[in-house]
Design a protein around this motif. Structure first.
Motif, short mmCIF file in Angstrom:
data_model
loop_
_atom_site.label_atom_id
_atom_site.label_comp_id
_atom_site.label_asym_id
_atom_site.label_seq_id
_atom_site.Cartn_x
_atom_site.Cartn_y
_atom_site.Cartn_z
N ILE A 80 37.69 26.37 59.07
CA ILE A 80 37.35 25.58 57.88
C ILE A 80 38.34 25.87 56.76
O ILE A 80 38.61 27.03 56.42
N ASN A 81 38.86 24.79 56.17
CA ASN A 81 39.78 24.90 55.04
C ASN A 81 39.37 23.90 53.95
O ASN A 81 39.09 22.74 54.25
N GLY A 82 39.33 24.36 52.71
CA GLY A 82 38.99 23.47 51.61
C GLY A 82 38.36 24.22 50.46
O GLY A 82 38.22 25.45 50.49
N THR A 83 37.98 23.48 49.43
CA THR A 83 37.38 24.07 48.23
C THR A 83 36.11 23.32 47.86
O THR A 83 36.10 22.09 47.82
N LYS A 84 35.05 24.06 47.59
CA LYS A 84 33.78 23.50 47.14
C LYS A 84 33.50 23.97 45.72
O LYS A 84 33.79 25.13 45.37
N LEU A 85 32.94 23.08 44.91
CA LEU A 85 32.63 23.42 43.52
C LEU A 85 31.12 23.38 43.26
O LEU A 85 30.36 22.73 43.99
N PHE A 86 30.72 24.06 42.19
CA PHE A 86 29.34 24.02 41.70
C PHE A 86 28.34 24.45 42.79
O PHE A 86 27.26 23.86 42.91
N VAL A 87 28.70 25.46 43.56
CA VAL A 87 27.80 25.95 44.61
C VAL A 87 26.80 26.90 43.96
O VAL A 87 27.18 27.96 43.46
N PRO A 88 25.51 26.56 43.96
CA PRO A 88 24.53 27.39 43.25
C PRO A 88 24.23 28.69 43.99
O PRO A 88 24.07 28.71 45.21
N ASN A 89 24.23 29.78 43.22
CA ASN A 89 23.85 31.10 43.74
C ASN A 89 24.66 31.53 44.95
O ASN A 89 24.17 32.29 45.80
N ALA A 90 25.90 31.09 45.02
CA ALA A 90 26.75 31.49 46.15
C ALA A 90 26.98 32.99 46.17
O ALA A 90 27.18 33.57 47.25
N HIS A 91 26.95 33.62 45.00
CA HIS A 91 27.25 35.06 44.93
C HIS A 91 26.17 35.91 45.57
O HIS A 91 26.42 37.08 45.91
N ILE A 92 24.96 35.37 45.76
CA ILE A 92 23.88 36.15 46.39
C ILE A 92 23.40 35.53 47.69
O ILE A 92 22.56 36.11 48.37
N ALA A 93 23.93 34.36 48.04
CA ALA A 93 23.47 33.68 49.26
C ALA A 93 23.93 34.46 50.50
O ALA A 93 25.02 35.02 50.54
N ASP A 94 23.06 34.46 51.51
CA ASP A 94 23.42 35.08 52.78
C ASP A 94 24.22 34.11 53.65
O ASP A 94 25.15 34.51 54.35
N ARG A 95 23.85 32.83 53.60
CA ARG A 95 24.54 31.81 54.39
C ARG A 95 24.84 30.60 53.50
O ARG A 95 24.08 30.27 52.59
N LEU A 96 25.95 29.94 53.80
CA LEU A 96 26.35 28.72 53.10
C LEU A 96 26.27 27.55 54.08
O LEU A 96 26.74 27.65 55.22
#
Length: 280
Positions: free
Chosen positions: A47-63
Motif C-alpha cells: 500500500i502506497n499513498g496518503t490519507k488525511l483527517f483520520v480520527p484517533n489514528a494515534h490510538i487505533a489498533d487497526r486502520l
C-alpha cells in the motif's frame, strides 16, 4: 464471518480500536478522488499513498484503509478495504491541528504490507462497505450534532433569563424570544430528521435519502444555532473560559465532516424526481 467473530467482540468490549482511513488531500468522498493504491505482489499487497483527517489514528489498533486495487469507476468498482495494524512497518502519522480540538492525523503509507487475509468485503468490491459505513457514521454524527445544538440552546436560554438590561432579563424581549424560537425550531428539525435516519438504519431498511436529509439539515441548522447563541451571549460568548466557544467550533467541524450540506443535497434531488416519475 471469521473476521467479525475475531474482531467485533473485542471492539464491543473496548479491547480493540478501529478507525477508517478514507479521505485524501482532495478531501472529497467520491471514489474517483482517492489515489492511494495497493499493488499486488507475490505475497500479498503493498500500500502506497496518503490519507488525511483520520480520527484517533494515534490510538487505533487497526486502520481500515481504502485503496485502489484495479481499474476504478465512479460507482466505486475497483476499490478494496484493508484492515491494517497501526504498527505495520511503513506507516507514518502526523498529528493535525483541528478547529474542534479532536485528534486527527495525516497517515502516510509507504510500501505497507497487507495480505489477502486483511481484505474486507473482497478484492475490488470494497466500496459498498465504505458507503454502508459512511451512512451509519453520518447518521450517528447527526445525533451528536443535535446534542451540540441542544446544549448551545440550553446555555443561551439560561444566560438570557439571567442577563439584566433595562431592569429586566433580556430573554423577556420579543426579539430575543424570536431568536430563541428559531434556535428551538432548528434543534427539533435536526432531532427528528436524525432520529428517522437512525431508526431506519437500525431496522436494516434503506436510508440513504433520510441520512442525506438529516446531514444537510443539521449541518446548516447547527451553524445557525451556534451563531445565534454567540450573538445573544454578546462578548462573554468569546471568552475561552466559557464553554460556548467549544460548541461553536464543534458546529463548524461537524458541518464539514462527512460531507457539507450541498454534497448531500446533490444526492437528494434525483430521488425527488424518481418519486415524481414513479407516481405518474
Amino acid at each position: 464471518p471469521e473476521q467479525k467473530k475475531a474482531l467485533l467482540p473485542k471492539v464491543v468490549q473496548g479491547e480493540l480500536i478501529l478507525t477508517m482511513a478514507l479521505t485524501e488531500p482532495e478531501a472529497d468522498y467520491q471514489p474517483e478522488f482517492l489515489k492511494t493504491r495497493a499493488l499486488r505482489r507475490r505475497d500479498g499487497f503493498a500500500i502506497n499513498g496518503t490519507k488525511l483527517f483520520v480520527p484517533n489514528a494515534h490510538i487505533a489498533d487497526r486502520l481500515l484503509v481504502v485503496c485502489r486495487t484495479g481499474r476504478v469507476s465512479a460507482n466505486g468498482k475497483g476499490f478494496t478495504v484493508f484492515l491494517v495494524s497501526r504498527e505495520t512497518e511503513g506507516i507514518g502519522l502526523v498529528p493535525l491541528i483541528t478547529a474542534m480540538g479532536d485528534k486527527q492525523s495525516e497517515v502516510v503509507f509507504q510500501k505497507v504490507s497487507a495480505s489477502s487475509r486483511d481484505v474486507l468485503g473482497g478484492v475490488g468490491a470494497g466500496w459498498p462497505l465504505v458507503e454502508s459505513t459512511l451512512r451509519k457514521a453520518t447518521a450517528i454524527q447527526c445525533v451528536q450534532t443535535v446534542g451540540v445544538m441542544q446544549e448551545a440552546l440550553a446555555m443561551t436560554a439560561d444566560y438570557t433569563s439571567k442577563r439584566i438590561q433595562f431592569g429586566k432579563p433580556i430573554g423577556s424581549f420579543q426579539a430575543v424570544q424570536h431568536r430563541l424560537a428559531d434556535m428551538l425550531t432548528d434543534v427539533e428539525g435536526a432531532r427528528w430528521t436524525s432520529y428517522q435516519a437512525v431508526s431506519l438504519l437500525g431496522k436494516g431498511l434503506p436510508a440513504a435519502r433520510e441520512v442525506a436529509i438529516a446531514k444537510a439539515w443539521t449541518s446548516d441548522a447547527c451553524q445557525r444555532v451556534a451563531y445565534a447563541a454567540q450573538h445573544l451571549h454578546g462578548g462573554i460568548g468569546m471568552d475561552m473560559e466559557y464553554d460556548l466557544h467549544f460548541y461553536f467550533r464543534w458546529a463548524k467541524a461537524m458541518e464539514l465532516n462527512l460531507g457539507v450540506a450541498p454534497y448531500h443535497r446533490l444526492s437528494i434531488g434525483p430521488t425527488i424526481m424518481d418519486d415524481r416519475i414513479g407516481s405518474t
